[in-house]
Write an enzyme that holds these catalytic residues in place. Structure first.
Site, PDB file in Angstrom:
ATOM      1  N   TYR A 141       0.858  -1.186   0.000  1.00  0.00           N
ATOM      2  CA  TYR A 141       0.000   0.000   0.000  1.00  0.00           C
ATOM      3  C   TYR A 141       0.890   1.230   0.000  1.00  0.00           C
ATOM      4  O   TYR A 141       1.832   1.317   0.795  1.00  0.00           O
ATOM      5  CB  TYR A 141      -0.896  -0.011   1.244  1.00  0.00           C
ATOM      6  CG  TYR A 141      -1.831   1.170   1.352  1.00  0.00           C
ATOM      7  CD1 TYR A 141      -2.883   1.340   0.449  1.00  0.00           C
ATOM      8  CD2 TYR A 141      -1.677   2.118   2.360  1.00  0.00           C
ATOM      9  CE1 TYR A 141      -3.749   2.428   0.555  1.00  0.00           C
ATOM     10  CE2 TYR A 141      -2.546   3.197   2.483  1.00  0.00           C
ATOM     11  CZ  TYR A 141      -3.573   3.347   1.572  1.00  0.00           C
ATOM     12  OH  TYR A 141      -4.434   4.413   1.681  1.00  0.00           O
ATOM     13  N   ASP A 236       9.470   2.822  -0.176  1.00  0.00           N
ATOM     14  CA  ASP A 236       8.408   3.491   0.582  1.00  0.00           C
ATOM     15  C   ASP A 236       8.577   3.156   2.064  1.00  0.00           C
ATOM     16  O   ASP A 236       8.191   2.088   2.535  1.00  0.00           O
ATOM     17  CB  ASP A 236       7.031   3.046   0.071  1.00  0.00           C
ATOM     18  CG  ASP A 236       5.899   3.778   0.800  1.00  0.00           C
ATOM     19  OD1 ASP A 236       6.195   4.558   1.727  1.00  0.00           O
ATOM     20  OD2 ASP A 236       4.727   3.557   0.441  1.00  0.00           O
ATOM     21  N   LYS A 264       4.275   9.114   8.858  1.00  0.00           N
ATOM     22  CA  LYS A 264       4.050   8.565  10.205  1.00  0.00           C
ATOM     23  C   LYS A 264       5.023   9.134  11.255  1.00  0.00           C
ATOM     24  O   LYS A 264       4.836  10.249  11.722  1.00  0.00           O
ATOM     25  CB  LYS A 264       4.076   7.045  10.141  1.00  0.00           C
ATOM     26  CG  LYS A 264       2.967   6.511   9.171  1.00  0.00           C
ATOM     27  CD  LYS A 264       2.701   5.047   9.327  1.00  0.00           C
ATOM     28  CE  LYS A 264       1.799   4.493   8.236  1.00  0.00           C
ATOM     29  NZ  LYS A 264       0.401   4.416   8.566  1.00  0.00           N
TER      30      LYS A 264
HETATM   31  N1  PLP Z   1       2.888   4.142   2.248  1.00  0.00           N
HETATM   32  C1  PLP Z   1       2.860   3.209   3.215  1.00  0.00           C
HETATM   33  C2  PLP Z   1       3.891   2.133   3.246  1.00  0.00           C
HETATM   34  C3  PLP Z   1       1.864   3.255   4.200  1.00  0.00           C
HETATM   35  O1  PLP Z   1       1.829   2.322   5.151  1.00  0.00           O
HETATM   36  C4  PLP Z   1       0.893   4.288   4.130  1.00  0.00           C
HETATM   37  C5  PLP Z   1      -0.189   4.343   5.130  1.00  0.00           C
HETATM   38  O2  PLP Z   1      -0.408   3.474   5.908  1.00  0.00           O
HETATM   39  C6  PLP Z   1       0.981   5.229   3.114  1.00  0.00           C
HETATM   40  C7  PLP Z   1       1.987   5.126   2.187  1.00  0.00           C
HETATM   41  C8  PLP Z   1      -0.021   6.333   3.024  1.00  0.00           C
HETATM   42  O3  PLP Z   1       0.163   7.235   4.072  1.00  0.00           O
HETATM   43  P1  PLP Z   1      -1.040   8.186   4.549  1.00  0.00           P
HETATM   44  O4  PLP Z   1      -2.061   7.304   5.167  1.00  0.00           O
HETATM   45  O5  PLP Z   1      -0.370   9.135   5.512  1.00  0.00           O
HETATM   46  O6  PLP Z   1      -1.547   8.895   3.334  1.00  0.00           O
END
Ligand code: PLP
Length: 424
Positions: A141, A236, A264
């Protein structure tokens, strides 16, 4: 005063009663509670129930809720104003702290959510390489921008729409999907799409299909394929950044990505995220270069203060404590669940209990988890005072505020509740 409950009022206002889908608890068959306050490793609901929190706001609260140092930093920043829409010193201080921990981020851009960070990084990769396709992995994700809502993990997976309606066919065509931990599949994609792939984006340790570790050589193989084919390698680290080591999974696993995305923990519980990488690539970003990216609240002073205070608390001793707690919890869970068709997978302070005999290496196995049993497990654990991620496809997050008793009590409750859940 309304006679309706918070949940009833919310359901009338917000689709599903929530502002982010997994909060609705639909897939675990439970009624969502409303949090009144949180401190350390505990949450208290509006109804007064005390819960041990294993979510930590889905990762950011690595030092626990309402840490006095973070609270003081936010209060100090607030006394000087909450948003300027102009440059302020805390952006520089936070950026320097991030780069010191993650030298691959030679230059950075601060944004407000992980979604923005990954979306902008993909646009930058396309702008830099003049290629249009991206490669992602089933069950990973990267937020909810269109390009990434193809075979997505986390809530998209939980609610059965890993490829969302509303994403146009054109966008979907530019997103190529491979199975996690399957390097030959990515080789095949490069071979079938010569000179068309702008980037490969990966969760270095997947947390959004439940915790799935990369197999030895897998990430290095992706990195080499990207170099070989002139594509950017985007790691990511929105979830893993500053959680798995001082410099995130990039440091822990010895990677050299072209771009890294963060969120985060970087915002210490306030809305802040970032992306960064090689200077040559980042210089293509507006206003230096032609790739546009902007944000009204980007680099918000309160969020920078919270992120900076949090990062400064994350020293080697804290990472050792987190690792030790992770090891203890994994062993205690394995003992409590011995003989049951469940498996515990962990990296550092991230962990998932799969209702699957394991090992779980990709979505192929995740697809076969018993989600009904997980729902019963979740509800039983909640009744025992443990708030787990309300979905099979998520990770538990251990924080520095969890104490030995919390870990032992979680494992003991898991042993009881897993047996009940499996019994149906
Ligand atoms: N990338 C990863 C690996 C994530 O775990 C998340 C959210 O859980 C995101 C991107 C997206 O972040 P946000 O929820 O702050 O938009």
């Amino acid at each position: 005063m309304s006679d309706l409950s918070w949940a009833e009022r919310a359901r009338d206002l917000f689709p599903g009663g929530v502002n982010s889908p997994v909060r609705a608890f639909r897939n675990v068959g439970a009624e969502p509670f409303f949090v009144k306050r949180a401190e350390g490793a505990r949450l208290w609901t509006e109804e007064g129930q005390e819960l041990v929190d294993w979510i930590g706001s889905w990762g950011p609260m690595v030092v626990g809720h309402l840490h006095p140092v973070v609270k003081a930093a936010i209060e100090e920043a607030l006394a000087e104003g909450s948003s300027f829409g102009a440059c302020s010193r805390r952006e520089v201080e936070l950026g320097e702290e991030i780069r010191a921990r993650m030298p691959v981020a030679e230059m950075l851009r601060l944004v407000s959510s992980g979604t923005e960070a990954t979306m902008s990084a993909a646009r930058l990769a396309r702008g830099f390489t003049n290629k249009s396709k991206i490669v992602k992995f089933r069950g990973c994700y990267h937020g909810h921008s269109d390009s990434f809502l193809i075979a997505a993990g986390s809530g998209a997976l939980t609610f059965g729409n890993p490829s969302s309606p509303g994403v146009t066919e054109g966008t979907a065509r530019d997103t190529l999907v491979a199975e996690y931990n399957d390097l030959p599949a990515v080789e095949a994609l490069f071979a079938a799409n010569p000179d068309e792939i702008a980037c490969v984006i990966v969760e270095p340790v997947a947390g959004n299909m439940g915790l799935v570790a990369p197999q030895p050589g897998y990430l290095e193989g992706l990195q080499s394929l990207c170099r070989e084919h002139g594509a950017l390698f985007i790691v990511d680290e929105v979830m893993t950044g500053f959680r798995l080591a001082r410099g995130g999974a990039t440091e822990r696993l010895g990677l050299s990505p072209d771009l890294v995305t963060l969120g985060k923990i970087a915002g210490g519980g306030l809305p802040l995220a970032a992306f960064g990488g090689r200077r040559e690539v980042m210089e293509k970003l507006s206003p230096l270069g032609p790739v546009y990216q902007a944000g009204t609240l980007s680099g918000n002073p309160l969020a920078c203060a919270a992120g900076l205070a949090t990062l400064r608390l994350l020293d080697d001793a804290l990472y050792s404590r987190l690792e030790a707690k992770g090891e203890f919890l994994e062993a205690a869970l394995n003992e409590a669940l011995a003989g049951l068709p469940l498996c515990v997978q962990r990296v550092g302070s991230m962990l998932t209990v799969f209702v699957h005999p394991g090992p779980v290496l990709s979505m192929r196995e995740v697809d076969n988890c018993d989600r009904e049993a997980f729902g019963r497990f979740f509800r039983g654990m909640l009744a025992e005072g443990h708030f787990l991620p309300p979905a099979q496809f998520e990770a538990f997050f251990i924080s520095d505020a969890h104490v030995q008793d919390d870990l032992a009590s979680l494992a003991a409750a898991a042993g009881r509740q897993a047996r009940l859940a499996l019994a149906g």
